[in-house]
Scaffold this motif. Structure first.
Motif, PDB file in Angstrom:
ATOM      1  N   GLY A  98       4.776  -8.679  12.220  1.00  0.00           N
ATOM      2  CA  GLY A  98       3.953  -9.802  11.788  1.00  0.00           C
ATOM      3  C   GLY A  98       2.560  -9.443  11.309  1.00  0.00           C
ATOM      4  N   LEU A  99       2.320  -8.147  10.988  1.00  0.00           N
ATOM      5  CA  LEU A  99       1.027  -7.772  10.407  1.00  0.00           C
ATOM      6  C   LEU A  99       1.069  -8.064   8.912  1.00  0.00           C
ATOM      7  CD1 LEU A  99       1.154  -6.185  13.150  1.00  0.00           C
ATOM      8  CD2 LEU A  99      -0.273  -4.464  12.076  1.00  0.00           C
ATOM      9  N   LYS A 100      -0.126  -8.162   8.316  1.00  0.00           N
ATOM     10  CA  LYS A 100      -0.207  -8.479   6.884  1.00  0.00           C
ATOM     11  C   LYS A 100      -0.661  -7.243   6.120  1.00  0.00           C
ATOM     12  CE  LYS A 100      -2.665 -11.700   3.760  1.00  0.00           C
ATOM     13  NZ  LYS A 100      -2.350 -10.877   2.634  1.00  0.00           N
ATOM     14  N   ILE A 101      -0.103  -7.038   4.930  1.00  0.00           N
ATOM     15  CA  ILE A 101      -0.591  -5.927   4.093  1.00  0.00           C
ATOM     16  C   ILE A 101      -1.958  -6.312   3.534  1.00  0.00           C
ATOM     17  CG2 ILE A 101      -0.221  -4.600   1.982  1.00  0.00           C
ATOM     18  CD1 ILE A 101       2.714  -4.621   2.516  1.00  0.00           C
ATOM     19  N   MET A 102      -2.969  -5.523   3.876  1.00  0.00           N
ATOM     20  CA  MET A 102      -4.345  -5.810   3.440  1.00  0.00           C
ATOM     21  C   MET A 102      -4.758  -4.991   2.224  1.00  0.00           C
ATOM     22  SD  MET A 102      -5.322  -8.214   5.311  1.00  0.00           S
ATOM     23  CE  MET A 102      -7.049  -8.289   4.803  1.00  0.00           C
ATOM     24  N   ALA A 103      -4.082  -3.861   2.004  1.00  0.00           N
ATOM     25  CA  ALA A 103      -4.413  -3.014   0.842  1.00  0.00           C
ATOM     26  C   ALA A 103      -3.263  -2.044   0.618  1.00  0.00           C
ATOM     27  CB  ALA A 103      -5.713  -2.243   1.085  1.00  0.00           C
ATOM     28  N   ARG A 104      -3.138  -1.598  -0.635  1.00  0.00           N
ATOM     29  CA  ARG A 104      -2.165  -0.554  -0.966  1.00  0.00           C
ATOM     30  C   ARG A 104      -2.880   0.538  -1.752  1.00  0.00           C
ATOM     31  NH1 ARG A 104       3.165  -2.137  -0.427  1.00  0.00           N
ATOM     32  NH2 ARG A 104       3.635  -4.364  -0.501  1.00  0.00           N
ATOM     33  N   TYR A 105      -2.553   1.762  -1.445  1.00  0.00           N
ATOM     34  CA  TYR A 105      -2.952   2.912  -2.259  1.00  0.00           C
ATOM     35  C   TYR A 105      -1.645   3.532  -2.743  1.00  0.00           C
ATOM     36  CZ  TYR A 105      -7.853   3.501  -0.557  1.00  0.00           C
ATOM     37  OH  TYR A 105      -9.188   3.373  -0.284  1.00  0.00           O
ATOM     38  N   PRO A 106      -1.668   4.417  -3.729  1.00  0.00           N
ATOM     39  CA  PRO A 106      -0.426   5.118  -4.074  1.00  0.00           C
ATOM     40  C   PRO A 106       0.095   5.870  -2.840  1.00  0.00           C
ATOM     41  CG  PRO A 106      -2.082   5.459  -5.767  1.00  0.00           C
ATOM     42  CD  PRO A 106      -2.777   4.770  -4.628  1.00  0.00           C
ATOM     43  N   GLY A 107       1.303   5.505  -2.390  1.00  0.00           N
ATOM     44  CA  GLY A 107       1.891   6.201  -1.244  1.00  0.00           C
ATOM     45  C   GLY A 107       1.376   5.759   0.101  1.00  0.00           C
ATOM     46  N   ALA A 108       0.706   4.611   0.182  1.00  0.00           N
ATOM     47  CA  ALA A 108       0.181   4.160   1.483  1.00  0.00           C
ATOM     48  C   ALA A 108       0.051   2.641   1.514  1.00  0.00           C
ATOM     49  CB  ALA A 108      -1.184   4.789   1.756  1.00  0.00           C
ATOM     50  N   SER A 109       0.249   2.084   2.696  1.00  0.00           N
ATOM     51  CA  SER A 109       0.003   0.657   2.933  1.00  0.00           C
ATOM     52  C   SER A 109      -0.906   0.508   4.149  1.00  0.00           C
ATOM     53  CB  SER A 109       1.303  -0.099   3.196  1.00  0.00           C
ATOM     54  OG  SER A 109       2.094  -0.198   2.041  1.00  0.00           O
ATOM     55  N   PHE A 110      -1.731  -0.532   4.118  1.00  0.00           N
ATOM     56  CA  PHE A 110      -2.698  -0.793   5.187  1.00  0.00           C
ATOM     57  C   PHE A 110      -2.409  -2.179   5.765  1.00  0.00           C
ATOM     58  CE2 PHE A 110      -4.331   2.321   2.374  1.00  0.00           C
ATOM     59  CZ  PHE A 110      -5.104   3.179   3.139  1.00  0.00           C
ATOM     60  N   PHE A 111      -2.180  -2.250   7.080  1.00  0.00           N
ATOM     61  CA  PHE A 111      -1.738  -3.487   7.729  1.00  0.00           C
ATOM     62  C   PHE A 111      -2.770  -3.954   8.752  1.00  0.00           C
ATOM     63  CE2 PHE A 111       1.799  -0.560   7.010  1.00  0.00           C
ATOM     64  CZ  PHE A 111       2.657  -1.313   6.223  1.00  0.00           C
ATOM     65  N   ALA A 112      -2.887  -5.285   8.901  1.00  0.00           N
ATOM     66  CA  ALA A 112      -3.830  -5.803   9.900  1.00  0.00           C
ATOM     67  C   ALA A 112      -3.443  -7.205  10.309  1.00  0.00           C
ATOM     68  CB  ALA A 112      -5.250  -5.809   9.341  1.00  0.00           C
ATOM     69  N   THR A 113      -4.106  -7.681  11.349  1.00  0.00           N
ATOM     70  CA  THR A 113      -4.057  -9.094  11.705  1.00  0.00           C
ATOM     71  C   THR A 113      -5.460  -9.668  11.527  1.00  0.00           C
ATOM     72  OG1 THR A 113      -4.633  -8.778  14.050  1.00  0.00           O
ATOM     73  CG2 THR A 113      -2.303  -8.612  13.469  1.00  0.00           C
ATOM     74  N   GLY A 114      -5.508 -10.972  11.274  1.00  0.00           N
ATOM     75  CA  GLY A 114      -6.791 -11.670  11.263  1.00  0.00           C
ATOM     76  C   GLY A 114      -7.791 -11.189  10.239  1.00  0.00           C
ATOM     77  N   SER A 115      -7.295 -10.732   9.066  1.00  0.00           N
ATOM     78  CA  SER A 115      -8.161 -10.349   7.933  1.00  0.00           C
ATOM     79  C   SER A 115      -9.027  -9.117   8.187  1.00  0.00           C
ATOM     80  CB  SER A 115      -9.061 -11.518   7.498  1.00  0.00           C
ATOM     81  OG  SER A 115      -8.257 -12.594   7.067  1.00  0.00           O
ATOM     82  N   TYR A 116      -8.681  -8.298   9.178  1.00  0.00           N
ATOM     83  CA  TYR A 116      -9.349  -6.994   9.313  1.00  0.00           C
ATOM     84  C   TYR A 116      -8.857  -6.106   8.164  1.00  0.00           C
ATOM     85  CZ  TYR A 116     -11.320  -2.834  11.531  1.00  0.00           C
ATOM     86  OH  TYR A 116     -12.067  -1.701  11.788  1.00  0.00           O
ATOM     87  N   HIS A 117      -9.624  -5.029   7.823  1.00  0.00           N
ATOM     88  CA  HIS A 117      -9.174  -4.203   6.687  1.00  0.00           C
ATOM     89  C   HIS A 117      -7.895  -3.437   7.027  1.00  0.00           C
ATOM     90  CE1 HIS A 117     -11.271  -0.740   8.521  1.00  0.00           C
ATOM     91  NE2 HIS A 117     -12.370  -1.461   8.556  1.00  0.00           N
ATOM     92  N   HIS A 118      -7.790  -2.852   8.219  1.00  0.00           N
ATOM     93  CA  HIS A 118      -6.487  -2.361   8.690  1.00  0.00           C
ATOM     94  C   HIS A 118      -6.558  -1.948  10.146  1.00  0.00           C
ATOM     95  CE1 HIS A 118      -8.331   1.446   7.330  1.00  0.00           C
ATOM     96  NE2 HIS A 118      -7.350   2.158   7.875  1.00  0.00           N
ATOM     97  N   HIS A 119      -5.563  -2.366  10.894  1.00  0.00           N
ATOM     98  CA  HIS A 119      -5.364  -1.884  12.260  1.00  0.00           C
ATOM     99  C   HIS A 119      -4.396  -0.703  12.274  1.00  0.00           C
ATOM    100  CE1 HIS A 119      -6.756  -6.072  13.346  1.00  0.00           C
ATOM    101  NE2 HIS A 119      -7.453  -5.340  14.178  1.00  0.00           N
ATOM    102  N   VAL A 120      -3.455  -0.720  11.328  1.00  0.00           N
ATOM    103  CA  VAL A 120      -2.473   0.363  11.197  1.00  0.00           C
ATOM    104  C   VAL A 120      -2.341   0.696   9.718  1.00  0.00           C
ATOM    105  CG1 VAL A 120      -0.065   1.055  11.569  1.00  0.00           C
ATOM    106  CG2 VAL A 120      -1.155  -0.511  13.194  1.00  0.00           C
ATOM    107  N   ALA A 121      -2.310   1.980   9.398  1.00  0.00           N
ATOM    108  CA  ALA A 121      -1.995   2.407   8.027  1.00  0.00           C
ATOM    109  C   ALA A 121      -0.820   3.364   8.099  1.00  0.00           C
ATOM    110  CB  ALA A 121      -3.194   3.089   7.385  1.00  0.00           C
ATOM    111  N   ALA A 122      -0.071   3.441   7.008  1.00  0.00           N
ATOM    112  CA  ALA A 122       1.075   4.351   6.945  1.00  0.00           C
ATOM    113  C   ALA A 122       1.091   5.003   5.573  1.00  0.00           C
ATOM    114  CB  ALA A 122       2.372   3.567   7.172  1.00  0.00           C
ATOM    115  N   ASN A 123       1.243   6.331   5.542  1.00  0.00           N
ATOM    116  CA  ASN A 123       1.320   7.004   4.247  1.00  0.00           C
ATOM    117  C   ASN A 123       2.443   8.040   4.237  1.00  0.00           C
ATOM    118  OD1 ASN A 123       0.449   9.890   4.495  1.00  0.00           O
ATOM    119  ND2 ASN A 123      -1.421   8.988   5.325  1.00  0.00           N
ATOM    120  N   ILE A 124       2.825   8.440   3.007  1.00  0.00           N
ATOM    121  CA  ILE A 124       3.843   9.488   2.821  1.00  0.00           C
ATOM    122  C   ILE A 124       3.237  10.705   2.120  1.00  0.00           C
ATOM    123  CG2 ILE A 124       5.851   7.940   2.816  1.00  0.00           C
ATOM    124  CD1 ILE A 124       5.704   8.110  -0.327  1.00  0.00           C
TER     125      ILE A 124
END
Length: 286
Positions: free
Chosen positions: A196-222
């Protein structure tokens, strides 16, 4: 201005603690104490819990069969320690500069100012401060504008208090955790649709997830780990981390999604324990 640092922690969910498996427990613990300024809260021969002012942030554990994870394995990209203010970030910078600690980089991300380094076993670390959310630029779809610009370290250093550095200040937290995963669409599915986190930003090869409009609580990249399979249990690096929910409803809905999708979970006294698609442990608690 401490309220900006706390924005990350007042959202519906935020990162609580991280757990690293290491080969050299004493050496790695010493690094987090001397360089990051954490203190030992609990100590046993096989592990230590480090934190700030009694607040646990980092568990380090070791075992005789721990195998060094390859650089392209799924797991940790960095643990990001959030300081309460720019003044505290500048103060920490003087500490690492005076002790000739090697840095890996420094960036202005528009939402934050970040300095990067690595512990003795190659686990990535970010030390950062957030700008006030009032200074962030949100797009119409709710995502936030981020970038990677050069951070003027000299200017930051010059702004530091002249007093001796006393370790990580009260209010230091893990603001976010950045993961190496094998596949971004799969990460999007797990963090968005399951947790239930929201994608807050994408970079090439990465997504940034958060709750409550924070920039990211969790990021994932390849970037290093494209196609990585699940981690083996005895690998060094990130064994797991915790997500804490300020709103029990958000936790309940994440657990309902896990149950609905048949993702195996274990209910323990201090939360719901599971593994993500890459074998990284996750503890959900309210």
């Amino acid at each position: 201005m401490t309220e900006t640092s706390q924005f990350a922690l007042t959202r519906p969910a935020y990162v609580g603690q991280a757990h690293l498996v290491v080969n050299d427990l004493a050496g790695v613990s010493d690094y987090y104490q001397k360089v990051i300024g954490l203190s030992v809260i609990e100590k046993q021969p096989s592990g230590e819990i480090l934190g700030v002012n009694g607040q646990p942030l980092l568990t380090l554990s070791t075992s005789s069969n721990a195998e060094r994870a390859p650089r392209n394995a799924a797991g940790l990209f960095h643990t990001a320690f959030l300081l309460p203010s720019r003044k505290e970030l500048a103060h920490w910078l003087t500490h690492v500069a005076h002790n000739n600690i090697q840095l890996d980089g420094a960036s202005d991300h528009l939402v934050s100012e970040a300095i990067y380094l690595s512990d003795p076993e190659g686990n990535g670390i970010e030390v950062y401060r957030d700008r006030s959310p009032l200074e962030w630029t949100y797009q119409q779809d709710g995502t936030v504008e981020m970038n990677t610009l050069r951070l003027n370290l000299q200017e930051l250093y010059n702004s530091a208090p002249k007093a001796p550095w006393q370790g990580a200040p009260d209010g230091t937290a893990i603001g976010h955790i950045h993961l190496q995963v094998g596949n971004i669409p799969q990460a999007d599915e797990f963090y968005q649709d399951v947790l239930g986190l929201k994608i807050m930003a994408r970079y090439p090869g990465a997504s940034f997830f958060a709750t409550g409009s924070y920039h990211h609580h969790v990021a994932a990249n390849i970037w290093n780990s494209r196609g990585a399979q699940a981690r083996r249990d005895n690998m060094t690096g990130l064994a797991g981390y915790s997500l804490r929910f300020n709103e029990k409803g958000a936790l309940d809905s994440a657990v309902a999604s896990l149950d609905r999708l048949g993702i195996s979970t274990e209910r323990q006294s201090d939360g719901i324990v599971l593994k993500d698609p890459w074998g990284i442990g996750l503890r959900l608690a309210a």
